[in-house]
Write an enzyme that holds these catalytic residues in place. Structure first.
Site, mmCIF file in Angstrom:
data_model
loop_
_atom_site.group_PDB
_atom_site.id
_atom_site.type_symbol
_atom_site.label_atom_id
_atom_site.label_comp_id
_atom_site.label_asym_id
_atom_site.label_seq_id
_atom_site.Cartn_x
_atom_site.Cartn_y
_atom_site.Cartn_z
ATOM 1 N N LYS A 1 -5.948 -8.976 11.290
ATOM 2 C CA LYS A 1 -5.910 -7.527 11.096
ATOM 3 C C LYS A 1 -7.301 -7.087 10.635
ATOM 4 O O LYS A 1 -7.794 -7.525 9.603
ATOM 5 C CB LYS A 1 -4.871 -7.175 10.047
ATOM 6 C CG LYS A 1 -4.826 -5.707 9.702
ATOM 7 C CD LYS A 1 -3.683 -5.400 8.753
ATOM 8 C CE LYS A 1 -3.665 -3.946 8.359
ATOM 9 N NZ LYS A 1 -2.547 -3.627 7.466
ATOM 10 N N LYS B 1 -4.502 -6.963 15.486
ATOM 11 C CA LYS B 1 -4.414 -5.523 15.226
ATOM 12 C C LYS B 1 -5.787 -4.977 14.878
ATOM 13 O O LYS B 1 -6.463 -5.565 14.054
ATOM 14 C CB LYS B 1 -3.458 -5.320 14.048
ATOM 15 C CG LYS B 1 -3.242 -3.895 13.658
ATOM 16 C CD LYS B 1 -2.384 -3.844 12.435
ATOM 17 C CE LYS B 1 -2.433 -2.419 11.923
ATOM 18 N NZ LYS B 1 -1.904 -2.275 10.620
ATOM 19 N N CYS C 1 0.792 -1.236 0.000
ATOM 20 C CA CYS C 1 0.000 0.000 0.000
ATOM 21 C C CYS C 1 0.824 1.287 0.000
ATOM 22 O O CYS C 1 0.405 2.280 -0.568
ATOM 23 C CB CYS C 1 -1.014 -0.005 1.138
ATOM 24 S SG CYS C 1 -0.295 -0.145 2.774
HETATM 25 C C1 PBG Z 1 -0.349 -1.322 5.848
HETATM 26 C C2 PBG Z 1 -0.379 -1.128 7.306
HETATM 27 C C3 PBG Z 1 -1.300 -0.347 8.007
HETATM 28 C C4 PBG Z 1 -0.873 -0.335 9.324
HETATM 29 C C5 PBG Z 1 0.271 -1.128 9.427
HETATM 30 N N1 PBG Z 1 0.549 -1.629 8.145
HETATM 31 C C6 PBG Z 1 -2.434 0.471 7.528
HETATM 32 C C7 PBG Z 1 -3.585 -0.104 6.830
HETATM 33 O O1 PBG Z 1 -3.815 -1.308 6.783
HETATM 34 O O2 PBG Z 1 -4.292 0.706 6.228
HETATM 35 C C8 PBG Z 1 -1.547 0.434 10.421
HETATM 36 C C9 PBG Z 1 -0.736 0.777 11.588
HETATM 37 C C10 PBG Z 1 -1.276 1.830 12.472
HETATM 38 O O3 PBG Z 1 -2.395 2.342 12.310
HETATM 39 O O4 PBG Z 1 -0.543 2.183 13.402
HETATM 40 N N2 PBG Z 1 -0.384 -2.513 5.318
#
Ligand code: PBG
Length: 326
Positions: A195, A248, A122
């Site tokens: 996640k 997460k 991303c």
């Molecule tokens: C991207 C990623 C994200 C986070 C960690 N890796 C963002 C998302 O999935 O949009 C979020 C970490 C945070 O909010 O501290 N793959």
């Protein structure tokens, strides 16, 4: 059962004794410090929605790691902000990409620190999604070989652990196979297994310039309504070869942390995400919450829920406060 007045729960809550009977305690070795490495800047840049947190230029990474080591923190997860983005995120597996350069610098200077790298598309794609896009759809299988290439390029640079965060099916197996084929059998995988498609990530998207141009992430990240599904995700990742699993965000998801730890009894990481950090900071500046005691409580409770490891933007502050207590 023996009851009051023989039993007095308050006996062990006296100031002197309560420390003796604590069930969990946060150790600095449990904490992983996130570092945003930005290829486009020459001095640290504060992230607007994460007060006190900065993007660091590549050349600044060694100093940043050193300042953490001086505080007793020795594990890091690196996120990259590249100078070039394209449809497939090719700068993510460039030998001279932002993360590869940063990892090489840190590895050369500090052979003993734990270097974890986030493996995702991303931050490196023009559309900002975590997979290859065609006709507005995020493609799973086409993304897997790219994730394998990214992981191998991070291992080559000197990463100890790669952490796929894109929630593609089969990503752990694809990465394990790619690492093993390239001879990196000892590089570990920490998977962002459970996640969730959470609104708590928005400050990170500003921090890492990883916001998406259309749609959202709900076709790949987990639905916040589900908990059994998290156990399936973790089980699949373990079968595919994950060494450490992750839940997460952390705070609204401590039930998931507990279920994962109790069910699988494997090393479990909780990610105390950007929005959770931003909420604490915002109320601290207003004087509505006492930041020190709130952070202490948050990290302690994440451990109590069952996390072995915590990725947290509070790590340096926490370490500083601990130092002053000694
Ligand atoms: C991207 C990623 C994200 C986070 C960690 N890796 C963002 C998302 O999935 O949009 C979020 C970490 C945070 O909010 O501290 N793959």
């Amino acid at each position: 059962m023996v009851l009051f007045p023989i039993v007095r729960m308050r006996r062990l809550r006296q100031k002197k004794l309560r420390r003796l009977v604590r069930e969990v305690k946060v150790d600095l070795e449990d904490l992983i410090v996130p570092i945003f490495v930005d290829e486009n800047i020459s001095k640290p840049l504060e992230i607007r929605s994460m007060p006190g947190y900065y993007r660091i230029p590549i050349e600044g990474v060694v100093d940043e790691v050193e300042s953490c080591l001086n505080l007793g923190l020795k594990s890091f997860i690196l996120f990259g902000i590249p100078s070039h983005k394209d449809e497939i995120g090719s700068s993510a597996f460039d030998k001279n990409g932002v993360i590869q350069k940063a990892v090489r610098l840190v590895r050369r200077e500090f052979p003993d620190v734990d270097i974890i790298t986030d493996v995702c598309l991303c931050e490196y794609t023009t559309h900002g999604h975590c997979g290859v896009v065609k006709d507005g759809k995020i493609l799973n299988d086409e993304t897997l070989p790219i994730l394998g290439r990214i992981a191998v390029s991070h291992a080559e640079a000197g990463a100890d652990v790669v952490a796929p965060s894109g929630m593609m099916d089969g990503m752990v197996r694809a990465i394990r196979n790619a690492l093993d084929d390239a001879g990196y059998t000892d590089v570990a995988i920490m998977s962002y297994s459970a996640k969730y498609a959470s609104s708590f990530y928005s400050p990170f998207r500003e921090a890492a310039e990883s916001g998406y141009k259309f749609g959202d992430r709900r076709s790949y990240q987990m639905d916040v309504h589900n908990s059994d599904e998290a156990l399936r995700e973790v089980e699949l990742d373990l079968k595919e070869g994950a060494d450490i699993v992750m839940v997460k965000p952390a705070l609204a998801y401590l039930d998931i942390v507990r279920r994962v730890k109790e069910t699988f009894k494997v090393p479990t990481c909780a990610y105390n995400v950007s929005g959770e950090y931003a909420m604490v900071k915002a109320s601290a500046v207003q004087g509505w919450l006492d930041e020190k005691s709130i952070v202490y409580e948050i990290l302690t409770c994440i451990k109590r829920a069952g996390a072995d490891l915590i990725i947290t933007y509070h790590a340096k502050d926490f370490a500083r406060w601990m130092k002053n207590l000694e």
